[in-house]
Structures are given as structure tokens and as C-alpha cells.
Scaffold this motif. Structure first.
Motif, mmCIF file in Angstrom:
data_model
loop_
_atom_site.group_PDB
_atom_site.id
_atom_site.type_symbol
_atom_site.label_atom_id
_atom_site.label_comp_id
_atom_site.label_asym_id
_atom_site.label_seq_id
_atom_site.Cartn_x
_atom_site.Cartn_y
_atom_site.Cartn_z
ATOM 1 N N ALA A 1 16.355 52.727 36.600
ATOM 2 C CA ALA A 1 16.289 54.066 36.052
ATOM 3 C C ALA A 1 15.049 54.245 35.173
ATOM 4 O O ALA A 1 14.626 53.330 34.470
ATOM 5 C CB ALA A 1 17.545 54.351 35.240
ATOM 6 N N ASN A 2 14.470 55.463 35.216
ATOM 7 C CA ASN A 2 13.337 55.757 34.346
ATOM 8 C C ASN A 2 13.844 56.272 32.991
ATOM 9 O O ASN A 2 15.054 56.434 32.786
ATOM 10 C CB ASN A 2 12.378 56.740 35.008
ATOM 11 N N GLN B 1 13.749 59.214 31.450
ATOM 12 C CA GLN B 1 14.522 60.457 31.461
ATOM 13 C C GLN B 1 15.914 60.242 32.020
ATOM 14 O O GLN B 1 16.908 60.792 31.514
ATOM 15 C CB GLN B 1 13.784 61.527 32.266
ATOM 16 N N GLN B 2 16.026 59.458 33.071
ATOM 17 C CA GLN B 2 17.348 59.163 33.635
ATOM 18 C C GLN B 2 18.215 58.405 32.638
ATOM 19 O O GLN B 2 19.421 58.663 32.534
ATOM 20 C CB GLN B 2 17.177 58.352 34.923
ATOM 21 N N ASP C 1 19.365 60.938 30.039
ATOM 22 C CA ASP C 1 20.435 61.782 30.590
ATOM 23 C C ASP C 1 21.752 61.011 30.649
ATOM 24 O O ASP C 1 22.817 61.558 30.338
ATOM 25 C CB ASP C 1 20.054 62.264 31.989
ATOM 26 N N PHE C 2 21.679 59.767 31.055
ATOM 27 C CA PHE C 2 22.863 58.910 31.124
ATOM 28 C C PHE C 2 23.468 58.769 29.729
ATOM 29 O O PHE C 2 24.690 58.911 29.539
ATOM 30 C CB PHE C 2 22.460 57.545 31.690
ATOM 31 N N GLN D 1 21.904 49.899 32.893
ATOM 32 C CA GLN D 1 21.138 50.706 33.841
ATOM 33 C C GLN D 1 19.700 50.230 34.023
ATOM 34 O O GLN D 1 19.011 50.702 34.912
ATOM 35 C CB GLN D 1 21.122 52.162 33.369
ATOM 36 N N HIS D 2 19.262 49.281 33.193
ATOM 37 C CA HIS D 2 17.859 48.890 33.251
ATOM 38 C C HIS D 2 17.638 47.397 33.136
ATOM 39 O O HIS D 2 16.748 46.849 33.786
ATOM 40 C CB HIS D 2 17.095 49.618 32.142
ATOM 41 N N THR E 1 24.894 66.419 31.433
ATOM 42 C CA THR E 1 23.776 66.012 32.286
ATOM 43 C C THR E 1 24.209 65.443 33.640
ATOM 44 O O THR E 1 23.567 65.689 34.662
ATOM 45 C CB THR E 1 22.922 64.930 31.585
ATOM 46 N N LEU E 2 25.301 64.700 33.664
ATOM 47 C CA LEU E 2 25.746 64.051 34.913
ATOM 48 C C LEU E 2 27.110 64.541 35.380
ATOM 49 O O LEU E 2 27.588 64.105 36.409
ATOM 50 C CB LEU E 2 25.789 62.520 34.733
#
Length: 281
Positions: free
Chosen positions: A2-3, A5-6, A9-10, A45-46, A277-278
């Protein structure tokens, strides 16, 4: 992967989940959960190398152990939104005979949960055991753990801290949620622990400090630095300076929201500060 911004949002959606979960049953721990939303988002996520499914033995993947189990709302939200179990199940939080109890348990078989952590002070010991098991299995993946700063007032932690360095458990990254708050007040007032960095270094740990512990970019940089220090003979401690209640202005910088649920008006206020957001569960 994920970048930024993602990831943001998460994190925003996770904060919404936390508020809604705790409000729905008028119980739970929103303060510390909100403070760790960015960290757990980045971790799952990363940062961590995870297998697609969940297997309790955890072979061939990085593992995470939550020691301060009362911040289960953030843990459950991140697990669900990382694919471990259906997101709508978040609506069963703290209800009788469900898998999402107030503190994580293992007897109901909730995917992603590897240890029950209702009693503080025990998670680091479990993480050390898992790290040693990785070495015995010839598995070069890492073990991550999260502890509260107030939790370090439990003596078992310091036995574990001493053991990890003595046994060169250098595939372990233990993060301290360093928000300076606990259930009865500030950690300084309840039991001042002094210079935490100096204490870990005195126990022969390598220490990485993330001064902006609610910045996604800072967390990524700090965890990358921590990872670069593994495998060099010492366990690694990350001092993560967070703000309790982060992202909801009236919950920030106070222990008052350690274990208090928002009312209807406060929920609406908190959600308004964190736009969907999601998709809510």
C-alpha cells in the motif's frame, strides 16, 4: 504494498471502526486503540511478510503478538480489513458467545490471534518464545510485539527483557506504545519509569525511537530502521511516541478515554472528524 494515501485511508477507516465498536456495546478501550491505529495499519499493510491464509504455526511468515490486549478494537479492525475474517463480524465486538471478546482469546479460533492477552505483562515472553522457535525451525522471518508503556510496570517484562538479550534473540522487534498514559493517570504520576531508552540499552537491547508515532511516514522509516538492526546479536526495541486518542480531538492527550465509550453525540463528533474511506461494517 500500500502507498501512503492508501495507508492513511485504511487508518481513517480503522478509527471509525474503533469508535463504532466501542459505542455499540458501551464498553471497551478507545484511547490506546486510536493511538495505535497508524502503527498497526503500517505493520499489517506495509511491513510484515504475511501468508495469505492463517496458520497457527506461522511458518514462513512474520508474526505479531499483541501484549496490551485491551486495545483489541484496533487489533480486530486491522485484522478484519487485512482479510483474516469478515469485516461485518466487527459488529459482534464484546457480545456474548462471539469470537471478538474484549480481550483477544484463542479458544474461539479467531484468525490472526495467536495468544490470549487479557493479562498484561505476558506478551513479550510469548513473543520471545516464538522468536526462538523461528530460529530452531531455520525460519528467518521476524517476530513483532506491541506493549503498552504502563504495562512495563509489570515485573515479568523485565525478566523477559533480560532473557532476550542474554540469549541473543535478535529476530525480535518489540514496540512500546509510549503515550505516557494509563488507566489511572499519567505513567509519570502512577509509577515513573524514568528514561526508557536508557533502561532498554542497559539491558543490552538496540533501541530505535520514533518521535512522531502517529505519522505513517515516520513509522515506516522507524520500522525499516528497526528491521535493519535485526540479526546482529541483540533484540530491538522501538519506542513509539503516540498520542492516546489520536484522530479524535476530545479524546487526545488524556487517560480519561482509556476505557470509556463515547455517547451518541460524541460518536457522531468523532466520526465527523474521520470521514468514511473504505466502507463501514
Amino acid at each position: 504494498m500500500a502507498n501512503i494515501q492508501q495507508l492513511q485511508d485504511f487508518t481513517t477507516q480503522v478509527r471509525r471502526d474503533i469508535l463504532r465498536m466501542v459505542h455499540a456495546v458501551n464498553s471497551g478501550h478507545p484511547g490506546g486503540s486510536l493511538g495505535c491505529a497508524e502503527f498497526l495499519t503500517v505493520l499489517y499493510q506495509h511491513q510484515m511478510k504475511r501468508n495469505a491464509g492463517f496458520n497457527m504455526d506461522g511458518l514462513g511468515e512474520d508474526l505479531f503478538f499483541l501484549s496490551n490486549g485491551h486495545i483489541s478494537p484496533v487489533f480486530y479492525s486491522v485484522l478484519a480489513r487485512s482479510g483474516y475474517f469478515p469485516v461485518p463480524e466487527l459488529g459482534t465486538f464484546r457480545k456474548l458467545n462471539t469470537r471478538l471478546q474484549g480481550h483477544p482469546t484463542t479458544h474461539e479460533g479467531l484468525p490472526g490471534v495467536r495468544v490470549a492477552s487479557g493479562s498484561l505483562g505476558q506478551g513479550l515472553s510469548v513473543a520471545i518464545g516464538a522468536a526462538q522457535a523461528k530460529k530452531l525451525n531455520g525460519d528467518d522471518h521476524l517476530i513483532y510485539a506491541l506493549l503498552g508503556d504502563g504495562e512495563l510496570q509489570e515485573g515479568q517484562n523485565w525478566e523477559a527483557i533480560m532473557y532476550a538479550s542474554a540469549k541473543n534473540v535478535d529476530n525480535l522487534i518489540a514496540t512500546i506504545d509510549y503515550n505516557g498514559q494509563q488507566i489511572d493517570g499519567s505513567t509519570k504520576d502512577v509509577l515513573n519509569m524514568g528514561n526508557m531508552k536508557a533502561k532498554f540499552e542497559a539491558f543490552d537491547w538496540d533501541v530505535v525511537e520514533i518521535t512522531e508515532g502517529n505519522s505513517i511516514e515516520a513509522i515506516i522509516g522507524g520500522l525499516n530502521e528497526a528491521k535493519s538492526r535485526t540479526g546482529k546479536g541483540k533484540p530491538v526495541c522501538v519506542l513509539l511516541h503516540t498520542v492516546m486518542g489520536n484522530g479524535v480531538d476530545f479524546m487526545m492527550h488524556t487517560h480519561a478515554w482509556h476505557g470509556k465509550a463515547p455517547n451518541d453525540e460524541q460518536l457522531a463528533n468523532g466520526l465527523a472528524q474521520n470521514q468514511e474511506t473504505l466502507g463501514d461494517y
